[in-house]
Design an enzyme around this catalytic site. Structure first.
Site, PDB file in Angstrom:
ATOM      1  N   VAL A 166       0.808  -1.224   0.000  1.00 24.11           N
ATOM      2  CA  VAL A 166       0.000   0.000   0.000  1.00 24.11           C
ATOM      3  C   VAL A 166       0.841   1.275   0.000  1.00 24.11           C
ATOM      4  O   VAL A 166       0.336   2.347  -0.330  1.00 24.11           O
ATOM      5  CB  VAL A 166      -1.006   0.046   1.177  1.00 24.11           C
ATOM      6  N   TYR A 212       4.912   5.000  15.789  1.00 22.51           N
ATOM      7  CA  TYR A 212       3.617   4.338  15.582  1.00 22.51           C
ATOM      8  C   TYR A 212       2.478   5.243  16.075  1.00 22.51           C
ATOM      9  O   TYR A 212       1.479   5.448  15.378  1.00 22.51           O
ATOM     10  CB  TYR A 212       3.607   2.995  16.312  1.00 22.51           C
ATOM     11  N   ALA A 267       2.453   8.462  16.466  1.00 26.76           N
ATOM     12  CA  ALA A 267       2.327   9.661  15.615  1.00 26.76           C
ATOM     13  C   ALA A 267       1.614   9.321  14.308  1.00 26.76           C
ATOM     14  O   ALA A 267       0.755  10.069  13.832  1.00 26.76           O
ATOM     15  CB  ALA A 267       3.710  10.249  15.339  1.00 26.76           C
TER      16      ALA A 267
HETATM   17  P1  NAP Z   1      -0.836  -7.958  11.809  1.00 22.91           P
HETATM   18  O1  NAP Z   1      -1.399  -9.190  12.389  1.00 22.91           O
HETATM   19  O2  NAP Z   1       0.617  -7.666  11.976  1.00 22.91           O
HETATM   20  O3  NAP Z   1      -1.202  -7.927  10.232  1.00 22.91           O
HETATM   21  C1  NAP Z   1      -0.793  -6.820   9.476  1.00 22.91           C
HETATM   22  C2  NAP Z   1      -1.440  -6.896   8.122  1.00 22.91           C
HETATM   23  O4  NAP Z   1      -1.031  -5.719   7.392  1.00 22.91           O
HETATM   24  C3  NAP Z   1      -0.986  -8.106   7.329  1.00 22.91           C
HETATM   25  O5  NAP Z   1      -2.082  -8.598   6.593  1.00 22.91           O
HETATM   26  C4  NAP Z   1       0.063  -7.523   6.377  1.00 22.91           C
HETATM   27  O6  NAP Z   1       0.114  -8.164   5.124  1.00 22.91           O
HETATM   28  C5  NAP Z   1      -0.487  -6.127   6.153  1.00 22.91           C
HETATM   29  N1  NAP Z   1       0.545  -5.211   5.690  1.00 22.91           N
HETATM   30  C6  NAP Z   1       1.663  -4.797   6.324  1.00 22.91           C
HETATM   31  N2  NAP Z   1       2.369  -3.969   5.543  1.00 22.91           N
HETATM   32  C7  NAP Z   1       1.685  -3.852   4.377  1.00 22.91           C
HETATM   33  C8  NAP Z   1       1.890  -3.149   3.181  1.00 22.91           C
HETATM   34  N3  NAP Z   1       2.969  -2.390   2.995  1.00 22.91           N
HETATM   35  N4  NAP Z   1       0.973  -3.269   2.184  1.00 22.91           N
HETATM   36  C9  NAP Z   1      -0.131  -4.042   2.361  1.00 22.91           C
HETATM   37  N5  NAP Z   1      -0.374  -4.755   3.470  1.00 22.91           N
HETATM   38  C10 NAP Z   1       0.524  -4.651   4.470  1.00 22.91           C
HETATM   39  O7  NAP Z   1      -1.584  -6.663  12.362  1.00 22.91           O
HETATM   40  P2  NAP Z   1      -3.027  -6.526  13.051  1.00 22.91           P
HETATM   41  O8  NAP Z   1      -2.844  -6.627  14.496  1.00 22.91           O
HETATM   42  O9  NAP Z   1      -4.012  -7.389  12.361  1.00 22.91           O
HETATM   43  O10 NAP Z   1      -3.314  -4.973  12.743  1.00 22.91           O
HETATM   44  C11 NAP Z   1      -4.189  -4.536  11.719  1.00 22.91           C
HETATM   45  C12 NAP Z   1      -4.398  -3.043  11.867  1.00 22.91           C
HETATM   46  O11 NAP Z   1      -4.919  -2.755  13.164  1.00 22.91           O
HETATM   47  C13 NAP Z   1      -3.096  -2.232  11.758  1.00 22.91           C
HETATM   48  O12 NAP Z   1      -3.359  -1.028  11.087  1.00 22.91           O
HETATM   49  C14 NAP Z   1      -2.738  -1.975  13.214  1.00 22.91           C
HETATM   50  O13 NAP Z   1      -1.929  -0.834  13.374  1.00 22.91           O
HETATM   51  C15 NAP Z   1      -4.102  -1.803  13.820  1.00 22.91           C
HETATM   52  N6  NAP Z   1      -4.107  -2.032  15.268  1.00 22.91           N
HETATM   53  C16 NAP Z   1      -3.768  -3.252  15.786  1.00 22.91           C
HETATM   54  C17 NAP Z   1      -3.779  -3.427  17.168  1.00 22.91           C
HETATM   55  C18 NAP Z   1      -3.418  -4.728  17.817  1.00 22.91           C
HETATM   56  O14 NAP Z   1      -3.320  -4.755  19.067  1.00 22.91           O
HETATM   57  N7  NAP Z   1      -3.216  -5.820  17.074  1.00 22.91           N
HETATM   58  C19 NAP Z   1      -4.139  -2.361  18.007  1.00 22.91           C
HETATM   59  C20 NAP Z   1      -4.473  -1.141  17.434  1.00 22.91           C
HETATM   60  C21 NAP Z   1      -4.464  -0.994  16.062  1.00 22.91           C
HETATM   61  P3  NAP Z   1       1.209  -9.317   4.717  1.00 22.91           P
HETATM   62  O15 NAP Z   1       1.272 -10.255   5.886  1.00 22.91           O
HETATM   63  O16 NAP Z   1       0.627  -9.911   3.493  1.00 22.91           O
HETATM   64  O17 NAP Z   1       2.490  -8.608   4.456  1.00 22.91           O
END
Ligand code: NAP
Length: 258
Positions: A75, A166, A168
């Protein structure tokens, strides 16, 4: 793959809606994909590097009579996002909902963050949304309808020690959401934000037991959230139930940030 048609309540053909979810290969994105598919949506699953996980999820959704396909793109790369959106439109006919979920995190002392790490944090978490919104908007603006849901974090609201870049970047997502909601409201396009608390995914694998225990101690509900908790919030904001809601931040976080 041709777009499918259902009948609506009046018995007339109704185009099935399509959602594009970035970062849908794992974690929260995969849970959002399962939720939209269960609600009858055609699901465009974006992934960056986890091709096998994305393909497996698409196969799972298609087996359950859903309609899902995978689309690779980093992205942070505008050319790749443009190509992805064109491919999704060719496959499914429209993009009714965009969920900007793709994200990266890193725990590091502020003084140790390199310029490249700072840049990458913003390129994926913020510029990725800019690219995806710009790419889907021509079709949404032409149809004067559409929903965009952006993933921020409770740390974007209150800041986290050792996650300054993160925090920010996720704070920037709040500003992007509110400003874009104002600009697109007159075109009947809603832009909202989900700012999760601690959710059980790969993103938090690096947290040691002590850090996890400290967060749980401060969380009134005393537990971490599940990806499906966030999928429910995203689904609500994208649904007709939230027809008067735009520019808002919904933060399922167990009461840690109020
Ligand atoms: P995750 O398990 O680490 O998964 C991250 C996802 O983002 C994966 O599908 C990965 O795809 C994709 N991704 C990373 N870099 C990318 C790029 N350059 N282009 C396209 N896709 C990319 O994370 P998650 O916990 O599910 O988090 C999802 C969202 O929620 C994020 O925005 C995160 O900041 C937010 N969030 C998470 C938490 C938490 O506690 N988990 C809390 C607050 C907010 P690939 O594996 O295919 O590379």
């Amino acid at each position: 793959m041709k777009p499918i048609q259902n009948t609506n309540e009046a018995g007339h053909p109704a185009q099935v809606r399509t959602v594009l979810i970035t970062g849908a290969s794992r974690g929260i994105g995969a849970a959002i994909a399962r939720r939209f598919s269960a609600e009858g949506y055609q699901v465009a699953l974006n992934y960056c590097s986890s091709a096998a996980c994305a393909e497996k999820l698409a196969a799972e959704l298609n087996t359950r009579q859903g309609r899902a396909a995978v689309f690779q793109a980093d992205v942070s790369r505008q050319d790749q996002v443009q190509g992805m959106v064109e491919a999704v439109l060719q496959t499914f006919g429209s993009i009714d909902v965009l969920v900007n979920n793709a994200g990266i995190a890193q725990q590091k002392m502020f003084q140790d963050i390199t310029e490249a790490e700072w840049q990458r944090m913003f390129d994926v978490n913020v510029k990725g949304m800019f690219h995806c919104c710009q790419a889907v908007l021509p079709d949404m603006l032409r149809r004067k309808e559409g929903k965009i849901v952006n993933l921020s974090s409770m740390w974007g609201m209150v800041g986290a020690s050792c996650e300054v870049h993160y925090s920010a970047a996720k704070a920037a997502v709040l500003g992007l959401t509110k400003a874009l909601a104002k600009e697109l409201g007159p075109s009947r396009i809603q832009v909202n934000c989900v700012a999760p608390g601690l959710i059980s995914t790969d993103m938090n694998k690096a947290l040691d037991e002590e850090a996890m225990a400290a967060i749980l101690d401060e969380t009134p509900l005393g537990c971490v959230g599940a990806p499906s908790d966030i999928a429910s919030a995203v689904w609500y904001l994208a649904s007709d139930q939230a027809g008067f809601t735009t520019g808002q931040v919904l933060s399922p976080n167990g009461g840690l940030v109020i």
